[in-house]
Write a protein that holds these residues in place. Structure first.
Motif, PDB file in Angstrom:
ATOM      1  N   MET A 142       0.829  -1.182   0.000  1.00 43.06           N
ATOM      2  CA  MET A 142       0.000   0.000   0.000  1.00 43.06           C
ATOM      3  C   MET A 142       0.879   1.254   0.000  1.00 43.06           C
ATOM      4  N   LEU A 143       1.993   1.215   0.696  1.00 43.80           N
ATOM      5  CA  LEU A 143       2.884   2.374   0.713  1.00 43.80           C
ATOM      6  C   LEU A 143       3.382   2.689  -0.695  1.00 43.80           C
ATOM      7  N   GLY A 144       3.729   1.661  -1.457  1.00 44.80           N
ATOM      8  CA  GLY A 144       4.187   1.868  -2.832  1.00 44.80           C
ATOM      9  C   GLY A 144       3.119   2.533  -3.679  1.00 44.80           C
ATOM     10  N   ASP A 145       1.871   2.108  -3.487  1.00 48.73           N
ATOM     11  CA  ASP A 145       0.762   2.727  -4.215  1.00 48.73           C
ATOM     12  C   ASP A 145       0.606   4.192  -3.830  1.00 48.73           C
ATOM     13  N   GLN A 146       0.730   4.487  -2.541  1.00 46.45           N
ATOM     14  CA  GLN A 146       0.593   5.869  -2.090  1.00 46.45           C
ATOM     15  C   GLN A 146       1.719   6.745  -2.639  1.00 46.45           C
ATOM     16  N   ILE A 147       2.920   6.194  -2.707  1.00 48.62           N
ATOM     17  CA  ILE A 147       4.041   6.944  -3.270  1.00 48.62           C
ATOM     18  C   ILE A 147       3.804   7.199  -4.755  1.00 48.62           C
ATOM     19  N   GLU A 148       3.311   6.181  -5.472  1.00 51.00           N
ATOM     20  CA  GLU A 148       3.004   6.363  -6.888  1.00 51.00           C
ATOM     21  C   GLU A 148       1.921   7.427  -7.084  1.00 51.00           C
ATOM     22  N   ALA A 149       0.872   7.372  -6.267  1.00 46.70           N
ATOM     23  CA  ALA A 149      -0.202   8.369  -6.366  1.00 46.70           C
ATOM     24  C   ALA A 149       0.328   9.768  -6.074  1.00 46.70           C
ATOM     25  N   MET A 150       1.242   9.877  -5.115  1.00 49.94           N
ATOM     26  CA  MET A 150       1.831  11.176  -4.798  1.00 49.94           C
ATOM     27  C   MET A 150       2.622  11.704  -6.003  1.00 49.94           C
ATOM     28  N   GLY A 151       3.356  10.818  -6.668  1.00 45.12           N
ATOM     29  CA  GLY A 151       4.097  11.225  -7.860  1.00 45.12           C
ATOM     30  C   GLY A 151       3.173  11.720  -8.956  1.00 45.12           C
ATOM     31  N   ILE A 152       2.070  11.023  -9.152  1.00 47.61           N
ATOM     32  CA  ILE A 152       1.091  11.450 -10.157  1.00 47.61           C
ATOM     33  C   ILE A 152       0.488  12.787  -9.753  1.00 47.61           C
ATOM     34  N   ALA A 153       0.180  12.949  -8.463  1.00 48.55           N
ATOM     35  CA  ALA A 153      -0.395  14.203  -7.976  1.00 48.55           C
ATOM     36  C   ALA A 153       0.573  15.367  -8.169  1.00 48.55           C
ATOM     37  N   VAL A 154       1.848  15.142  -7.913  1.00 45.03           N
ATOM     38  CA  VAL A 154       2.853  16.197  -8.097  1.00 45.03           C
ATOM     39  C   VAL A 154       2.940  16.577  -9.568  1.00 45.03           C
ATOM     40  N   HIS A 155       2.949  15.572 -10.429  1.00 44.33           N
ATOM     41  CA  HIS A 155       2.982  15.843 -11.877  1.00 44.33           C
ATOM     42  C   HIS A 155       1.722  16.597 -12.289  1.00 44.33           C
ATOM     43  N   GLY A 156       0.567  16.185 -11.739  1.00 43.63           N
ATOM     44  CA  GLY A 156      -0.683  16.868 -12.042  1.00 43.63           C
ATOM     45  C   GLY A 156      -0.680  18.311 -11.568  1.00 43.63           C
ATOM     46  N   ALA A 157      -0.055  18.563 -10.427  1.00 36.87           N
ATOM     47  CA  ALA A 157       0.048  19.936  -9.932  1.00 36.87           C
ATOM     48  C   ALA A 157       0.929  20.777 -10.841  1.00 36.87           C
ATOM     49  N   ASP A 158       1.917  20.133 -11.436  1.00 33.06           N
ATOM     50  CA  ASP A 158       2.839  20.839 -12.325  1.00 33.06           C
ATOM     51  C   ASP A 158       2.179  21.186 -13.660  1.00 33.06           C
ATOM     52  N   VAL A 159       1.495  20.224 -14.271  1.00 34.33           N
ATOM     53  CA  VAL A 159       0.924  20.438 -15.605  1.00 34.33           C
ATOM     54  C   VAL A 159      -0.565  20.746 -15.575  1.00 34.33           C
ATOM     55  N   GLY A 160      -1.188  20.604 -14.413  1.00 38.69           N
ATOM     56  CA  GLY A 160      -2.638  20.771 -14.287  1.00 38.69           C
ATOM     57  C   GLY A 160      -3.297  19.401 -14.386  1.00 38.69           C
ATOM     58  N   PHE A 161      -4.107  19.080 -13.404  1.00 42.97           N
ATOM     59  CA  PHE A 161      -4.705  17.743 -13.345  1.00 42.97           C
ATOM     60  C   PHE A 161      -5.537  17.457 -14.584  1.00 42.97           C
ATOM     61  N   ASP A 162      -6.185  18.471 -15.147  1.00 45.63           N
ATOM     62  CA  ASP A 162      -6.977  18.276 -16.362  1.00 45.63           C
ATOM     63  C   ASP A 162      -6.100  17.959 -17.569  1.00 45.63           C
ATOM     64  N   ASN A 163      -4.822  18.286 -17.494  1.00 39.73           N
ATOM     65  CA  ASN A 163      -3.907  18.034 -18.606  1.00 39.73           C
ATOM     66  C   ASN A 163      -3.186  16.698 -18.491  1.00 39.73           C
ATOM     67  N   LEU A 164      -3.440  15.945 -17.419  1.00 39.98           N
ATOM     68  CA  LEU A 164      -2.819  14.624 -17.280  1.00 39.98           C
ATOM     69  C   LEU A 164      -3.378  13.676 -18.329  1.00 39.98           C
TER      70      LEU A 164
END
Length: 69
Positions: free
Chosen positions: A1-23
């Motif tokens: 579960m920790l690995g999944d949370q880390i992956e989700a955090m990475g996606i969230a950070v990328h989404g914050a950078d480019v905009g979640f709608d642009n993912l």
């Protein structure tokens, strides 16, 4: 579960950078699949999806608040 949370955090950070709608759709779907799985796991561990303690003792604890007092 920790690995999944880390992956989700990475996606969230990328989404914050480019905009979640642009993912890309697959990243957005992966993020929500992880969130759903984590919420289910937290629910089965004695936690509400919000992270608040449940009425049985909360945060996965085997002690109720009455036992701590």
């Amino acid at each position: 579960m920790l690995g999944d949370q880390i992956e989700a955090m990475g996606i969230a950070v990328h989404g914050a950078d480019v905009g979640f709608d642009n993912l890309e759709d697959d990243l957005r779907q992966r993020f929500w699949a992880i969130q759903t799985r984590v919420d289910r796991e937290q629910g089965s561990a004695g936690r509400e999806p919000s992270g608040k303690p449940d009425e049985q003792g909360g945060h996965g604890s085997d002690k109720s608040e009455a036992e701590w007092s």
